[in-house]
Design a protein around this motif. Sequence first.
Motif, PDB file in Angstrom:
ATOM      1  N   UNK A  42       0.835  -1.202   0.000  1.00  0.00           N
ATOM      2  CA  UNK A  42       0.000   0.000   0.000  1.00  0.00           C
ATOM      3  C   UNK A  42       0.872   1.256   0.000  1.00  0.00           C
ATOM      4  N   UNK A  43       0.460   2.257  -0.761  1.00  0.00           N
ATOM      5  CA  UNK A  43       1.114   3.568  -0.747  1.00  0.00           C
ATOM      6  C   UNK A  43       0.626   4.308   0.503  1.00  0.00           C
ATOM      7  N   UNK A  44       1.469   4.418   1.527  1.00  0.00           N
ATOM      8  CA  UNK A  44       1.044   5.006   2.794  1.00  0.00           C
ATOM      9  C   UNK A  44       0.650   6.472   2.664  1.00  0.00           C
ATOM     10  N   UNK A  45       1.097   7.112   1.594  1.00  0.00           N
ATOM     11  CA  UNK A  45       0.725   8.501   1.374  1.00  0.00           C
ATOM     12  C   UNK A  45      -0.758   8.684   1.110  1.00  0.00           C
ATOM     13  N   UNK A  46      -1.415   7.581   0.730  1.00  0.00           N
ATOM     14  CA  UNK A  46      -2.856   7.645   0.438  1.00  0.00           C
ATOM     15  C   UNK A  46      -3.703   7.209   1.643  1.00  0.00           C
ATOM     16  N   UNK A  47      -3.056   6.814   2.745  1.00  0.00           N
ATOM     17  CA  UNK A  47      -3.772   6.271   3.898  1.00  0.00           C
ATOM     18  C   UNK A  47      -3.936   7.347   4.970  1.00  0.00           C
TER      19      UNK A  47
END
Length: 313
Positions: free
Chosen positions: A64-69
Amino acid sequence: MNGEGSERTRVTAGRHAGGGRVDPATEAFVAHRNLLFTVAYEMLGSAADAEDVLQETWLRWAGVDLGTVRDRRAYLVRITTRQSLSRLRTLGRRKESYVGSWLPEPLLTTPDVAEDVELADSVSMAMLLVLETLTPTERAVFVLREVFDLGYDEIAEAVDKMPATVRQIAHRARAHVAARRPRGVVSPTETREALDAFRRAVETGDLQSLLDILAPDVVLMGDGGGVKQAILRPVVGADKVARLMIGGLSRVPGPARLRPTEVNGRPALFLQLDGELDTVVAVRIDDGLITGLYAVRNPEKLSRMDRETILRR
């Protein structure tokens, strides 16, 4: 599959980024691991399957791209719930061919679980059996709402339903559970006293004392998984259960001992034969009497009983 071992290996392997720092994805997963395990276990009633779910959760989380979480805890719970739902449907098919009664996998829990009354109630053997009567989606909604106090919007994302639908499911599940759960809050002391009376009566062969602590409609369930001998169908009625318990212990070859312990946040008993764990006995108490006896003998379900399991909300 050894889910716990392989999952821990993967997490450890990915724990350090350059310079020995813990990478953010691993840090978040490790921080919430006990919570995620508890969610999966309450959904599945199986620690082995919960560990497999955690491995699947980690594999998806690592990509997962943590920037989107926005909320890492909520995101991880959502992944775990979806994986648990998928596993729960597989488990349903597996239980159809299970030999005899299927009981949840007992866990040796830490003392703080018993101190959290709501958590202890939610992971008790009696409650896990009640949850077995829900549909997979009802079980997920009930666990996330009633145990972990998630909002309807968060739950809706986890089970892929509209919030209004989730509210209806929650209401239906709550009513279903309320009609089947133990009738009142039972203190650990009350459970321990009932178990002590039960243990003394069984070990001494005192039929009347055993009848005095059993409810008239008590149900005894055994789970040998087709590996160990166990009753294949529930036995109902105080007289039948009492005679079976006393007679069964008297026929056991070698020294047998019932030892008090703490399982799933509640007092329980270990049956030891020649010093080795043979059976875990958990109970349900209503109005001071034992209404349910759950005897787990399946060796696969006793594999974690040599160590405490940490559960968290």
